[in-house]
Design a protein around this motif. Structure first.
Motif, PDB file in Angstrom:
ATOM      1  N   ARG A   1       0.824  -1.219   0.000  1.00 47.00           N
ATOM      2  CA  ARG A   1       0.000   0.000   0.000  1.00 47.00           C
ATOM      3  C   ARG A   1       0.849   1.255   0.000  1.00 47.00           C
ATOM      4  NH1 ARG A   1      -3.559  -0.535   5.296  1.00 47.00           N
ATOM      5  NH2 ARG A   1      -1.700   0.636   5.892  1.00 47.00           N
TER       6      ARG A   1
ATOM      7  N   ARG B   1       4.348  -9.329   7.592  1.00 46.56           N
ATOM      8  CA  ARG B   1       4.015 -10.719   7.231  1.00 46.56           C
ATOM      9  C   ARG B   1       2.509 -10.867   7.398  1.00 46.56           C
ATOM     10  NH1 ARG B   1       6.999 -14.902   4.641  1.00 46.56           N
ATOM     11  NH2 ARG B   1       8.886 -13.730   4.240  1.00 46.56           N
TER      12      ARG B   1
ATOM     13  N   GLY C   1      -0.584  -8.196   7.362  1.00 44.94           N
ATOM     14  CA  GLY C   1       0.021  -6.874   7.513  1.00 44.94           C
ATOM     15  C   GLY C   1       0.148  -6.485   8.969  1.00 44.94           C
TER      16      GLY C   1
ATOM     17  N   VAL D   1       6.405   1.899   2.199  1.00 42.11           N
ATOM     18  CA  VAL D   1       7.116   1.881   0.918  1.00 42.11           C
ATOM     19  C   VAL D   1       6.797   0.590   0.179  1.00 42.11           C
ATOM     20  CG1 VAL D   1       9.372   1.929  -0.205  1.00 42.11           C
ATOM     21  CG2 VAL D   1       9.015   3.232   1.893  1.00 42.11           C
ATOM     22  N   SER D   2       6.401   0.723  -1.082  1.00 43.00           N
ATOM     23  CA  SER D   2       6.096  -0.447  -1.908  1.00 43.00           C
ATOM     24  C   SER D   2       7.182  -0.627  -2.961  1.00 43.00           C
ATOM     25  CB  SER D   2       4.751  -0.233  -2.610  1.00 43.00           C
ATOM     26  OG  SER D   2       4.596  -1.176  -3.651  1.00 43.00           O
ATOM     27  N   ILE D   3       7.509  -1.879  -3.288  1.00 40.83           N
ATOM     28  CA  ILE D   3       8.469  -2.072  -4.390  1.00 40.83           C
ATOM     29  C   ILE D   3       7.752  -2.438  -5.696  1.00 40.83           C
ATOM     30  CG2 ILE D   3      10.406  -2.636  -2.860  1.00 40.83           C
ATOM     31  CD1 ILE D   3      10.081  -5.576  -4.072  1.00 40.83           C
TER      32      ILE D   3
ATOM     33  N   GLY E   1       7.815  -8.846   3.863  1.00 43.73           N
ATOM     34  CA  GLY E   1       8.567  -7.641   3.512  1.00 43.73           C
ATOM     35  C   GLY E   1      10.060  -7.848   3.326  1.00 43.73           C
TER      36      GLY E   1
HETATM   37  N1  SAM Z   1      -2.843  -7.790   3.123  1.00 40.23           N
HETATM   38  C1  SAM Z   1      -1.843  -6.942   2.570  1.00 40.23           C
HETATM   39  C2  SAM Z   1      -2.452  -6.094   1.479  1.00 40.23           C
HETATM   40  O1  SAM Z   1      -3.352  -6.572   0.795  1.00 40.23           O
HETATM   41  O2  SAM Z   1      -1.998  -4.940   1.279  1.00 40.23           O
HETATM   42  C3  SAM Z   1      -0.707  -7.763   1.987  1.00 40.23           C
HETATM   43  C4  SAM Z   1       0.161  -8.366   3.022  1.00 40.23           C
HETATM   44  S1  SAM Z   1       1.555  -9.252   2.346  1.00 40.23           S
HETATM   45  C5  SAM Z   1       0.906 -10.871   2.156  1.00 40.23           C
HETATM   46  C6  SAM Z   1       2.617  -9.432   3.725  1.00 40.23           C
HETATM   47  C7  SAM Z   1       3.728  -8.414   3.829  1.00 40.23           C
HETATM   48  O3  SAM Z   1       4.560  -8.511   2.674  1.00 40.23           O
HETATM   49  C8  SAM Z   1       3.313  -6.969   3.877  1.00 40.23           C
HETATM   50  O4  SAM Z   1       2.943  -6.571   5.166  1.00 40.23           O
HETATM   51  C9  SAM Z   1       4.573  -6.267   3.403  1.00 40.23           C
HETATM   52  O5  SAM Z   1       5.496  -6.084   4.453  1.00 40.23           O
HETATM   53  C10 SAM Z   1       5.161  -7.248   2.405  1.00 40.23           C
HETATM   54  N2  SAM Z   1       4.878  -6.900   1.005  1.00 40.23           N
HETATM   55  C11 SAM Z   1       4.077  -7.563   0.156  1.00 40.23           C
HETATM   56  N3  SAM Z   1       4.053  -6.997  -1.042  1.00 40.23           N
HETATM   57  C12 SAM Z   1       4.876  -5.932  -0.992  1.00 40.23           C
HETATM   58  C13 SAM Z   1       5.268  -4.934  -1.931  1.00 40.23           C
HETATM   59  N4  SAM Z   1       4.790  -4.909  -3.171  1.00 40.23           N
HETATM   60  N5  SAM Z   1       6.126  -3.974  -1.514  1.00 40.23           N
HETATM   61  C14 SAM Z   1       6.602  -3.967  -0.267  1.00 40.23           C
HETATM   62  N6  SAM Z   1       6.272  -4.891   0.674  1.00 40.23           N
HETATM   63  C15 SAM Z   1       5.424  -5.858   0.323  1.00 40.23           C
END
Ligand code: SAM
Length: 227
Positions: free
Chosen positions: A91, A115, A118, A132-134, A142
């Motif tokens: 996000r 993880r 979130g 921050v998103s990648i 993460g």
């Molecule tokens: N429920 C969350 C959502 O829909 O936004 C996704 C959670 S993801 C399964 C678990 C963790 O992976 C996140 O909290 C974040 O730290 C990391 N993560 C997943 N995608 C990411 C991205 N595109 N950029 C940065 N971190 C990411």
């Protein structure tokens, strides 16, 4: 003062991983940057070392508890720590080379790896975490995102890249994608290196590269030209 990275994670054993290899790993060994990982579970308050709980309002998955995460963040980043606190999150603001450059010039970063579903929103607010998103896709955690961010930042720290591996003309520096690169052999499967590149005329080569970079950017990333 060198760039100091702190990573809060449930999987510290994943680090340094790729950050221990090549120029980034050499920079780590040489003290051009430092990396410390912290096991979030060490801050759990019960004997089961619980770090997550079910989402308020229902729904699938688990959410990282705010009190445990806050305790871990406070332990690695006490008040007055000048480093930005980042939360890897799909996000978040998309990571770009401009932010990477800022981070590389700064004192380092405290990085929280999410993880499960979130992180509880209140700890994001209470500890002023910058999300921050990648990229527009969802990872399982993460950690890989934190590694990508650190690798991008650390390679810009002076001394990490050798003189032979400059980043001055790379993609995104100057708002363009990089021009195509070639090396020997002169002919590969019938395809020749563009003649201008072997002409020795540096003015012409610079012009060709500039035009190629602009053409590539126009086709692949017109949004970069608009910026
Ligand atoms: N429920 C969350 C959502 O829909 O936004 C996704 C959670 S993801 C399964 C678990 C963790 O992976 C996140 O909290 C974040 O730290 C990391 N993560 C997943 N995608 C990411 C991205 N595109 N950029 C940065 N971190 C990411």
């Amino acid at each position: 003062m060198s760039f100091s990275a702190d990573v809060v994670t449930l999987f510290p054993e994943l680090f340094p991983g790729p950050l221990g290899a090549s120029v980034i790993g050499r920079g780590l060994a040489d003290g051009l940057w430092s990396l410390r990982t912290t096991q979030l579970r060490d801050f759990a308050a019960d004997r089961h070392r619980t770090v997550d709980d079910t989402p308020a309002g229902g729904g699938p998955g688990m959410v990282l508890k705010p009190d445990i995460l806050a305790a871990a963040i406070d332990a690695v980043s006490p008040p007055g720590d000048p480093r930005p606190r980042l939360l890897m999150s799909p996000r978040g603001t998309p990571l770009g080379q401009a932010r990477v450059r800022e981070l590389a010039r700064g004192p380092g970063a405290v990085i929280v790896c999410g993880r499960f579903e979130g992180v509880d929103q209140r700890v994001i607010e209470a500890r002023n975490l910058e999300e921050v998103s990648i990229g527009d896709y969802v990872l399982a955690g993460g950690e890989v995102a934190a590694m990508a961010l650190l690798e991008a930042a650390v390679r810009l720290i002076p001394g990490v890249l050798g003189a032979a591996e400059s980043h001055a003309e790379e993609s995104f520096e100057g708002g363009l994608l990089e021009y195509p690169q070639y090396t020997r052999p002169q002919i590969f499967e019938g395809r020749e290196i563009p003649a201008v590149l072997t002409s020795g005329d540096h003015g012409k080569i610079a012009r060709w590269r500039r035009e190629a970079a602009e053409a590539l950017t126009r086709t692949r990333r017109p949004d970069l030209l608009k910026r």
